[in-house]
Write a protein that holds these residues in place. Structure first.
Motif, PDB file in Angstrom:
ATOM      1  N   PHE A  77       0.881  -1.308  -0.031  1.00 41.62           N
ATOM      2  CA  PHE A  77      -0.003   0.176   0.063  1.00 41.62           C
ATOM      3  C   PHE A  77       0.874   1.355   0.095  1.00 41.62           C
ATOM      4  CE2 PHE A  77      -3.771  -2.242   2.358  1.00 41.62           C
ATOM      5  CZ  PHE A  77      -3.809  -3.223   1.276  1.00 41.62           C
ATOM      6  N   ALA A  78       2.216   1.164  -0.115  1.00 40.36           N
ATOM      7  CA  ALA A  78       3.079   2.336  -0.126  1.00 40.36           C
ATOM      8  C   ALA A  78       2.584   3.367  -1.205  1.00 40.36           C
ATOM      9  CB  ALA A  78       4.311   1.953  -0.359  1.00 40.36           C
ATOM     10  N   VAL A  85      -1.432 -13.339  11.020  1.00 36.33           N
ATOM     11  CA  VAL A  85      -0.822 -12.911   9.831  1.00 36.33           C
ATOM     12  C   VAL A  85      -1.890 -13.227   8.586  1.00 36.33           C
ATOM     13  CG1 VAL A  85       1.301 -12.596   8.630  1.00 36.33           C
ATOM     14  CG2 VAL A  85       1.367 -13.324  10.878  1.00 36.33           C
ATOM     15  N   ALA A  86      -2.129 -12.091   7.913  1.00 36.90           N
ATOM     16  CA  ALA A  86      -2.942 -12.197   6.769  1.00 36.90           C
ATOM     17  C   ALA A  86      -1.994 -13.171   5.682  1.00 36.90           C
ATOM     18  CB  ALA A  86      -3.442 -11.162   6.356  1.00 36.90           C
ATOM     19  N   LYS A  87      -2.630 -14.101   5.301  1.00 39.21           N
ATOM     20  CA  LYS A  87      -1.986 -14.890   4.126  1.00 39.21           C
ATOM     21  C   LYS A  87      -1.994 -14.162   2.834  1.00 39.21           C
ATOM     22  CE  LYS A  87      -1.960 -19.460   1.973  1.00 39.21           C
ATOM     23  NZ  LYS A  87      -2.697 -20.739   1.965  1.00 39.21           N
ATOM     24  N   GLU A  88      -3.238 -13.713   2.451  1.00 36.72           N
ATOM     25  CA  GLU A  88      -3.186 -12.865   1.001  1.00 36.72           C
ATOM     26  C   GLU A  88      -3.957 -11.888   1.249  1.00 36.72           C
ATOM     27  OE1 GLU A  88      -4.939 -16.032  -1.072  1.00 36.72           O
ATOM     28  OE2 GLU A  88      -6.838 -15.644  -0.507  1.00 36.72           O
ATOM     29  N   GLY A  89      -3.703 -10.828   0.257  1.00 35.85           N
ATOM     30  CA  GLY A  89      -4.188  -9.447   0.359  1.00 35.85           C
ATOM     31  C   GLY A  89      -5.948  -9.626  -0.301  1.00 35.85           C
ATOM     32  N   GLY A  90      -6.722  -8.374   0.054  1.00 30.19           N
ATOM     33  CA  GLY A  90      -7.920  -8.450  -0.045  1.00 30.19           C
ATOM     34  C   GLY A  90      -8.590  -7.560   0.802  1.00 30.19           C
ATOM     35  N   GLU A  91     -10.013  -7.717   1.015  1.00 30.67           N
ATOM     36  CA  GLU A  91     -10.931  -7.136   1.810  1.00 30.67           C
ATOM     37  C   GLU A  91     -11.466  -8.015   2.928  1.00 30.67           C
ATOM     38  OE1 GLU A  91     -14.911  -4.771   1.019  1.00 30.67           O
ATOM     39  OE2 GLU A  91     -13.215  -3.636   0.129  1.00 30.67           O
ATOM     40  N   ILE A 101     -12.243  -4.021   5.585  1.00 31.96           N
ATOM     41  CA  ILE A 101     -11.042  -3.291   5.538  1.00 31.96           C
ATOM     42  C   ILE A 101     -10.095  -3.823   4.750  1.00 31.96           C
ATOM     43  CG2 ILE A 101      -9.174  -2.321   6.930  1.00 31.96           C
ATOM     44  CD1 ILE A 101     -11.646  -1.481   7.966  1.00 31.96           C
ATOM     45  N   LYS A 102      -9.221  -3.134   3.904  1.00 30.83           N
ATOM     46  CA  LYS A 102      -8.209  -3.763   2.991  1.00 30.83           C
ATOM     47  C   LYS A 102      -7.103  -4.113   3.733  1.00 30.83           C
ATOM     48  CE  LYS A 102      -9.857  -1.597  -1.244  1.00 30.83           C
ATOM     49  NZ  LYS A 102      -9.451  -0.511  -2.393  1.00 30.83           N
ATOM     50  N   VAL A 103      -6.596  -5.114   3.199  1.00 27.36           N
ATOM     51  CA  VAL A 103      -5.517  -5.542   3.970  1.00 27.36           C
ATOM     52  C   VAL A 103      -4.629  -6.524   2.733  1.00 27.36           C
ATOM     53  CG1 VAL A 103      -6.629  -6.223   6.194  1.00 27.36           C
ATOM     54  CG2 VAL A 103      -6.387  -8.091   4.514  1.00 27.36           C
ATOM     55  N   TYR A 104      -3.034  -6.658   3.049  1.00 23.63           N
ATOM     56  CA  TYR A 104      -2.381  -7.241   2.190  1.00 23.63           C
ATOM     57  C   TYR A 104      -1.464  -8.245   2.851  1.00 23.63           C
ATOM     58  CZ  TYR A 104       0.967  -4.026   4.940  1.00 23.63           C
ATOM     59  OH  TYR A 104       1.672  -3.413   5.677  1.00 23.63           O
ATOM     60  N   GLY A 105      -1.208  -9.356   2.107  1.00 22.14           N
ATOM     61  CA  GLY A 105      -0.365 -10.293   2.667  1.00 22.14           C
ATOM     62  C   GLY A 105       0.764 -10.211   3.369  1.00 22.14           C
ATOM     63  N   GLY A 106       0.984 -10.770   4.556  1.00 26.37           N
ATOM     64  CA  GLY A 106       2.111 -10.591   5.597  1.00 26.37           C
ATOM     65  C   GLY A 106       1.557  -9.322   6.605  1.00 26.37           C
ATOM     66  N   GLN A 107       0.471  -8.667   6.565  1.00 31.13           N
ATOM     67  CA  GLN A 107      -0.401  -7.844   7.563  1.00 31.13           C
ATOM     68  C   GLN A 107      -0.599  -8.460   8.804  1.00 31.13           C
ATOM     69  OE1 GLN A 107      -2.813  -4.762   6.123  1.00 31.13           O
ATOM     70  NE2 GLN A 107      -3.584  -4.445   8.028  1.00 31.13           N
ATOM     71  N   VAL A 108      -0.210  -8.067   9.677  1.00 33.25           N
ATOM     72  CA  VAL A 108      -0.659  -8.556  11.246  1.00 33.25           C
ATOM     73  C   VAL A 108      -1.899  -8.044  11.542  1.00 33.25           C
ATOM     74  CG1 VAL A 108      -0.220  -8.734  13.719  1.00 33.25           C
ATOM     75  CG2 VAL A 108       1.733  -8.673  12.109  1.00 33.25           C
ATOM     76  N   VAL A 109      -2.983  -9.013  11.672  1.00 31.81           N
ATOM     77  CA  VAL A 109      -4.650  -8.499  11.705  1.00 31.81           C
ATOM     78  C   VAL A 109      -5.083  -8.767  12.989  1.00 31.81           C
ATOM     79  CG1 VAL A 109      -4.822  -8.937   9.244  1.00 31.81           C
ATOM     80  CG2 VAL A 109      -5.097 -10.570  10.609  1.00 31.81           C
TER      81      VAL A 109
END
Length: 646
Positions: free
Chosen positions: A352-353, A522-528, A549-557
Motif C-alpha cells: 500500500f506504499a 498474519v494475513a495469508k493474502e491481500g483483499g478485503e 478493511i483492505k489488507v495485504y499478505g504479511g499484514q498482522v491482523v
C-alpha cells in the motif's frame, strides 16, 4: 553587578498531571493577561493539537505577567516585597523599594520524563523555579528529575503544594517528603530554605498557610518577588544571548528565543551568531519581540535580563550565541542528557506504499528528521548503510512516538522498527539504562503487578501503604522491561492503576527479558476482510480490525492466543451454492476489534515486525511479507541460535 529589579524569570516544573498549565491559566487571568470576558480554552498554554488531545505539555512555552506591587507601607517601603540578601546576591539598602510594576516571565515546562530535553534547555533562561507537587501523590519520578536539574544550576525553588482540596490530600507529609528529596539531591542551605505555599490551581487560589481564606494568587506573586533573584542587568557590557528555544513565523522565518545575559540588543542591529563549533556568522536583527501575556509585542530594544525572540538568521540553532559584532564572546550551551532508546525509521515498502501519504521518499524523511534535530536537543539521527533507513534515538518510546504522530499528521508515510535500548560498554562490562518506576494501585492488584514486574527484572526499592486502600510501590527496572508494560498494567489493574517512570542511571546488563507472550495472526493474502472469515477466528484470538478493511499478505491482523504466529485467511468470502444463498444464514455476531494507537503498536511488535505509519492508517506488518520466504528465514535463525547455544 547590576540587577533588573523590574523583571523576574521563573520556570514552573512538576511531574506530569500535577497542575502546572492549569496554575499558569489562573496566574494569567488574575494578572489581567486574559480579560474577564475573553473566550479562551482551558490550559491555554497547551497550544498544539497533540497537547490538547492528550492533556499533557510537550513543548516548553513562554508567557509573561505584569504585576503591580502594593503601595509602600507607613515606613515607606513594602517590607514583604523586599528582595532577600540570598535572592539578590548582594546587600540591599534598608529602605529598598521595588519598582511599582514587575514583569514576571514564566516558562511552562513539560512534566513527562520523555520530554526532559525541553526542561533542560529552558532552565538556562530562568533564575528560579516554582516546584509544584500534588498534595496526595507527593514527589514522583519526574519531580526528582527536574528538581535535580534545577538544583545543579543553583536555581532557588519555591514549593507549591497543589490540589489541597483533594479528599486524600496529605500536605504535611508531602512537605516532609519534599524536604527529604531536597537533602537527598544535595540542595544547598539557601535552596533548602524554600518558602512553601498551598494551592488549588483549578480555582486560582494560592495561600501561605492551610488555614488562610484568601481567594487569589497574590501570595505566589509576592513569593516570586521576594524569593526569585532579579536577573543580572549589566547593560553596559557587550551583547551576549544564548538561544534556548526555536520558533517559526511564516513572515520572518526562524526565530531564536533566549535571555539576554549581558548588554543591549536593538532592532536592525548588526550582530554575530556564534555556532556550537566556534565558527561565526554575521547578520542583522530583522525583528525583535518580547512576551507580553499570551502575545508577542515588537520592541525597539531590550536589555540584559529580558527574554526575547530574535529573527534574522535563517538557520539559527539551539545552543548558539548571539553576540555583539565588535566584541563577540561565546556562552557555554547547557548540557543535555544522552538518549536511551533508539528506533529505525525507514521508507514504507508495503503493497500500500504511496497510496495514503504525501511525502514518501527517503529524501523527504531525511529532510524532516534533520528539521526536527534543529529544535529538539534530546534527539539524535544517524544515517545507516542503507539509504532508506535512519536510526533515530530519543528519551523514550513516547518521545519518539510523538514525533511520528506529528509527522503522519503532516502527510508523511514511513515504517518503524521495534524500540531498542542504547547499550554502553564500561570497563569491559555491558551496561544498560535503568528507570525509576512508581506504580499506584489498589491493594487487590499488588500480587499480580509484583509478579509481572519481577518477570521484567524489576527490583522493589520502596512501598508505601497509607491505609486508603491504594498502595504506592517504587521499583528500579531496566528500560527494556518497560516496553509493552502499559497495556498489560492497565489490563491487570482494570484501568485503575497509575504508572510513572523516569531515567535513573546506567547499570549492569540484566540478561534476556521475555518478550510478548503471544503470537501474531498474519494475513495469508491481500483483499478485503469479511465478517464470514473473521467470525471463526475471534473465538481464539483478538482481532485488530473489523470487516470491510483492505489488507495485504504479511499484514498482522490480530493477536493469537498461543505463543506461535498463525497465518490466517481474513478475506474468505461465503460463495453462493445450489443449496443456499450467500447471505441467507444467521447474521454473524462479531466482537468489536481492538483498535491500537501508535504507542500501543510500538509496545506490541516483536523484532521481526514493523509498524507502518501513514496519514490515514497505522498497521502492523511482518518485515518479510511473503510467507514462504519468512518461514525459511525463521528456520535459518533458529538453526543459528541452536549452533551458538551448542
Amino acid at each position: 553587578m547590576q540587577f533588573r529589579y523590574d523583571i523576574r524569570n521563573v520556570a514552573i516544573i512538576a511531574h506530569v498531571d500535577h497542575g502546572k498549565t492549569t496554575l499558569v491559566d489562573a496566574l494569567l487571568k488574575q494578572a489581567g493577561a486574559i480579560r474577564a470576558n475573553q473566550q479562551v480554552d482551558e490550559r491555554v498554554m497547551d497550544s498544539n493539537d497533540l497537547e490538547r488531545e492528550r492533556g499533557i505539555t510537550i513543548l516548553a512555552k513562554n508567557t509573561s505577567i505584569r504585576y503591580l506591587v502594593d503601595s509602600p507601607d507607613a515606613l515607606g517601603h513594602a517590607a514583604h516585597h523586599e528582595a532577600t540578601h540570598t535572592a539578590s546576591g548582594h546587600d540591599l539598602p534598608a529602605n529598598f523599594i521595588h519598582p511599582s510594576e514587575v514583569k514576571i516571565n514564566i516558562v511552562d515546562t513539560p512534566g513527562h520524563a520523555d520530554f526532559g530535553g525541553e526542561v533542560e534547555r529552558v532552565l538556562s533562561m530562568v533564575d528560579g523555579v516554582i516546584l509544584l507537587v500534588d498534595a496526595a501523590e507527593g514527589p514522583m519520578p519526574q519531580t526528582r528529575f527536574v528538581l535535580r536539574k534545577a538544583l545543579s544550576l543553583a536555581l532557588l525553588p519555591i514549593v507549591v503544594i497543589n490540589k489541597i482540596d483533594r479528599s486524600d490530600a496529605r500536605p504535611n507529609e508531602v512537605l516532609n517528603e519534599v524536604f527529604d528529596l531536597m537533602i537527598e539531591l544535595g540542595a544547598s542551605d539557601e535552596q533548602i530554605d524554600f518558602p512553601v505555599l498551598y494551592a488549588i490551581g483549578r480555582a486560582g487560589i494560592v495561600r501561605n498557610n492551610l488555614e488562610d481564606t484568601n481567594e487569589d494568587c497574590r501570595p505566589l506573586f509576592d513569593a516570586i518577588l521576594k524569593r526569585i533573584p532579579p536577573p543580572p542587568g549589566n547593560t553596559g557590557g557587550a551583547l551576549q544571548l544564548l538561544v534556548s528555544a526555536i520558533d517559526y513565523n511564516d513572515y520572518v522565518g526562524r526565530m531564536g528565543i533566549g535571555r539576554i545575559q549581558r548588554g543591549k540588543i536593538h532592532q536592525a542591529e548588526d550582530v554575530v551568531l556564534m555556532l556550537r563549533d566556534g565558527s561565526q556568522k554575521k547578520g542583522r536583527v530583522t525583528k525583535l519581540t518580547a512576551f507580553e501575556g499570551l502575545k508577542r509585542e515588537e520592541i525597539e530594544e531590550a536589555a540584559a535580563g529580558e527574554i526575547v525572540a530574535i529573527a534574522g538568521f535563517a538557520d539559527i540553532e539551539i545552543g548558539e550565541t548571539i553576540a555583539a559584532a565588535d566584541a563577540p564572546e561565546r556562552l557555554e550551551p547547557i548540557a543535555i542528557d544522552e538518549p536511551t532508546v533508539s528506533m529505525f525509521w525507514m521508507v514504507n515498502d508495503s503493497p500500500f506504499a504511496g497510496t495514503e501519504g504525501k511525502y514518501v521518499t527517503s529524501r523527504n524523511l531525511k529532510d524532516r528528521l534533520e528539521r526536527e534535530l534543529r529544535k529538539d536537543v534530546a534527539l539524535r539521527v544517524r544515517e545507516t548503510d542503507q539509504a532508506d533507513r535512519f536510526e533515530v534515538s530519543g528519551r523514550g518510546e513516547l518521545h519518539l512516538s510523538i514525533l511520528a504522530e506529528n509527522m503522519r499528521r503532516e502527510g508523511f508515510e514511513f515504517a518503524l522498527s521495534r524500540p531498542q535500548v542504547i547499550l554502553k560498554e564500561l570497563n569491559g562490562n555491558l551496561m544498560e539504562p535503568y528507570e525509576a518506576l512508581v506504580v499506584d494501585i489498589d491493594e487487590a492488584h499488588v500480587g499480580a503487578i509484583m509478579e509481572k514486574l519481577q518477570q521484567r527484572r524489576a527490583e522493589m526499592t520502596d512501598m508505601v501503604n497509607p491505609g486508603t486502600g491504594r498502595v504506592r510501590i517504587e521499583f528500579k527496572i531496566p528500560t527494556r522491561g518497560l516496553f509493552g508494560i502499559r497495556t498489560e498494567f492497565l489490563t491487570e489493574t482494570r484501568g485503575t492503576g497509575l504508572l510513572y517512570h523516569t531515567f535513573l542511571e546506567y547499570g549492569p546488563y540484566r540478561g534476556e527479558i521475555a518478550s510478548r507472550g503471544r503470537g501474531a495472526l498474519v494475513a495469508k493474502e491481500g483483499g478485503e476482510t469479511t465478517a464470514y472469515a473473521i467470525e471463526p477466528l475471534q473465538e481464539r484470538s483478538i482481532l485488530f480490525l473489523g470487516p470491510g478493511i483492505k489488507v495485504y499478505g504479511g499484514q498482522v491482523v490480530g493477536e493469537n492466543s498461543r505463543e506461535s504466529d498463525m497465518v490466517v485467511q481474513v478475506c474468505r468470502k461465503k460463495h453462493l451454492t445450489n443449496m443456499r444463498a450467500s447471505g441467507s444464514d444467521i447474521a454473524v455476531q462479531l466482537t468489536p476489534p481492538r483498535i491500537m494507537t501508535l504507542e500501543q503498536c510500538l509496545e506490541w511488535i516483536d523484532d521481526d515486525e514493523l509498524v507502518e505509519v501513514t496519514p490515514a492508517s497505522i498497521r502492523i506488518r511482518k518485515k518479510i511479507l511473503d510467507q514462504t520466504t519468512r518461514d525459511v528465514a525463521n528456520k535459518k535463525a533458529k538453526k543459528a541460535t541452536e549452533m551458538v547455544e551448542a
